[in-house]
Design a protein around this motif. Structure first.
Motif: not given
Length: 238
Positions: A147, A149-150, A166-168, A185, A214, A216, A231
């Protein structure tokens, strides 16, 4: 021996073995009257008479000596005789009855084992999120996925609620396709205690080698005491 119907007085000539020493119930072939016929008396050894020559068999069917009618029908009892019962007919060998309670028990155990196996297959292959909701950690101890880039976004909405987004990205650095489990999460306070958590379902369940997808997710009204987001894949450590 000679039998005589006590009702119509018709007389019959039958062999002693047909009645037997203990006697039996017989029925008149003329008037259908039934009665119990005593067996022939056994002669005393001291008074036994010389054997009498057996009467020759009739030359034609249905023939009987003058003054005698054909032999009567001999049955175990009158009721069974009327139903076509034959006391001398062949009887099928006895077959023991099946224990139906035991059969039902074995069938129930087999059905239960099959259902448990099906549930295990479903939880393992196609429904990892269902296992997590049930409190079961099913799956590999460590996934090859990563995981990255969150970024986190928190902002006040016009209705007064707070939006937590939150996204990643999920990557597969391995050289083989990997199954993508659900993401968990966890929001923790400054002491590291979990104050809020939810599950994020990925867009696809299989990620090819060196592939990436991706994700989100957003929640509202999360606790104000939440300070840190962890996460992890369901069933693994953060």
């Amino acid at each position: 021996m000679i039998l005589e119907c006590p009702k119509c007085r018709t007389r019959y000539l039958v062999p002693d073995s047909a009645v037997g020493v203990g006697g039996r119930t017989v029925r008149c072939a003329n008037c259908r009257h039934s009665w119990f016929q005593e067996g022939p008396a056994l002669p005393s050894p001291a008074l036994a008479e010389p054997p009498v020559a057996a009467m020759p068999a009739p030359a034609e069917p249905g023939f009987a000596p003058a003054g005698y009618a054909p032999s009567p029908t001999i049955t175990a009892d009158p009721a069974s005789a009327d139903a076509g019962f034959d006391a001398f007919a062949h009887r099928a060998p006895f077959r023991p009855r099946r224990n139906m309670a035991r059969v039902r028990t074995i069938a129930s155990i087999a059905a239960g084992l099959i259902m448990l196996a099906l549930v295990g297959v479903i939880l393992w292959t196609t429904a990892p999120g269902l296992a997590q909701q049930a409190g079961l950690n099913i799956g590999p101890a460590q996934s090859a996925l990563r995981i990255v880039d969150n970024p986190i976004e928190r902002r006040q909405m016009t209705n007064g609620s707070e939006l937590f987004a939150v996204s990643g990205r999920i990557t597969n650095p391995s050289s083989a396709a990997q199954r993508v489990p659900d993401l968990r999460a966890d929001l923790r306070d400054e002491n590291g205690r979990v104050v809020f958590s939810w599950t994020i379902t990925p867009q696809q369940r299989t990620l090819p080698a060196n592939g990436a997808i991706d994700f989100n997710s957003a929640q509202v009204d999360v606790p104000a005491s939440s300070k840190r987001l962890d996460l992890s894949f369901v069933g693994e450590a953060s």
